[in-house]
Write an enzyme that holds these catalytic residues in place. Structure first.
Site, PDB file in Angstrom:
ATOM      1  N   ASP A 187      24.335  92.770  17.921  1.00  0.00           N
ATOM      2  CA  ASP A 187      23.103  93.381  17.409  1.00  0.00           C
ATOM      3  C   ASP A 187      23.205  93.388  15.876  1.00  0.00           C
ATOM      4  OD1 ASP A 187      23.079  94.003  20.160  1.00  0.00           O
ATOM      5  OD2 ASP A 187      21.976  95.876  19.824  1.00  0.00           O
ATOM      6  N   LYS A 246      14.807  93.516  18.031  1.00  0.00           N
ATOM      7  CA  LYS A 246      15.110  94.933  18.297  1.00  0.00           C
ATOM      8  C   LYS A 246      14.456  95.793  17.231  1.00  0.00           C
ATOM      9  CE  LYS A 246      19.209  97.991  18.459  1.00  0.00           C
ATOM     10  NZ  LYS A 246      20.680  98.023  18.450  1.00  0.00           N
ATOM     11  N   LYS A 265      14.205  94.653  22.530  1.00  0.00           N
ATOM     12  CA  LYS A 265      14.992  95.861  22.751  1.00  0.00           C
ATOM     13  C   LYS A 265      14.375  96.989  21.927  1.00  0.00           C
ATOM     14  CE  LYS A 265      19.614  97.901  22.123  1.00  0.00           C
ATOM     15  NZ  LYS A 265      21.040  97.640  21.834  1.00  0.00           N
TER      16      LYS A 265
END
Length: 216
Positions: A89, A151, A180
């Site tokens: 991430d 995300k 996400k």
């Protein structure tokens, strides 16, 4: 709905200890969450608990500000994978995005994706600092650079995920890139609303509460 399989069980506080990470991982095994999300220094701790459990390990890089050099982020990503991370991430360089240096953003994401190969790359764009136009530019750059996910947030900005941001991200991502939602997801109803909007993963430190609260 198997809500547990949407959850990245997350602990990224600077005060988190190895014992805290062990507890996080044991909770993830108990509730069969999809993954844990931890800082790179704790990947080996997580791996020692999660081995053969089926729970993935996601590691954050360039976290939480995103202002490191591309070379530093690439090194961090490679190191995380070498230590046992399944997913990365990463935080984009928010200032470069705001300066409309989209090529820089796209190149950085592409370099990190290239470095980690078939491993999953999630691109954190930190929506709370961006205009709608900037959010769209970040999503397009992520898509062009072959990221697996876009995300919303680090959880360390001024606010986290919003329904409107996820709708906007879905417009760009379509079925080509997953989403996400993270930051501020603390109850089951909110989590389910995000899933209905089309997200594939929830980043939350409230995972246990989400799956054990009243399901009616």
């Amino acid at each position: 709905m198997q809500l547990n399989q949407y959850i990245d069980h997350t602990l990224l506080k600077p005060t988190a200890t190895p014992a805290d990470i062990e507890k996080l991982c044991k909770e993830a095994i108990e509730h069969q969450f999809y993954a844990v999300c931890v800082s790179p220094s704790y990947i080996k701790v997580a791996r020692s608990i999660l081995e053969n459990s089926g729970v993935k390990i996601a590691a954050v890089i360039g976290f939480p500000l995103g202002a490191m050099t591309t070379k530093a982020k690439v090194f961090e990503a490679k190191d995380a994978i070498a230590n046992g991370a399944d997913e990365i991430d990463m935080v984009i360089n928010i200032g470069m995005l705001k300066a409309e240096k989209i090529d820089y953003i796209e190149n950085e994401i592409a370099e990190i994706k290239k470095a980690i190969g078939s491993k999953v790359l999630k691109v954190i764009i930190e929506t709370c600092f961006l205009t709608d136009s900037e959010k769209k530019n970040a999503c397009r750059a992520s898509l062009n650079a072959k990221a697996d996910f876009i995300k919303t947030s680090t959880g360390f900005g001024t606010s986290g995920a919003t329904f409107n941001d996820v709708k906007l991200m879905k417009e760009i991502a379509g079925d080509k890139m997953q989403i996400k939602a993270s930051g501020g997801i603390k109850d089951r109803e909110t989590a389910i609303n995000y899933i209905e909007l089309g997200i594939s993963r929830l980043g939350t430190s409230s995972g246990v509460k989400l799956v054990t609260s009243d399901k009616n």
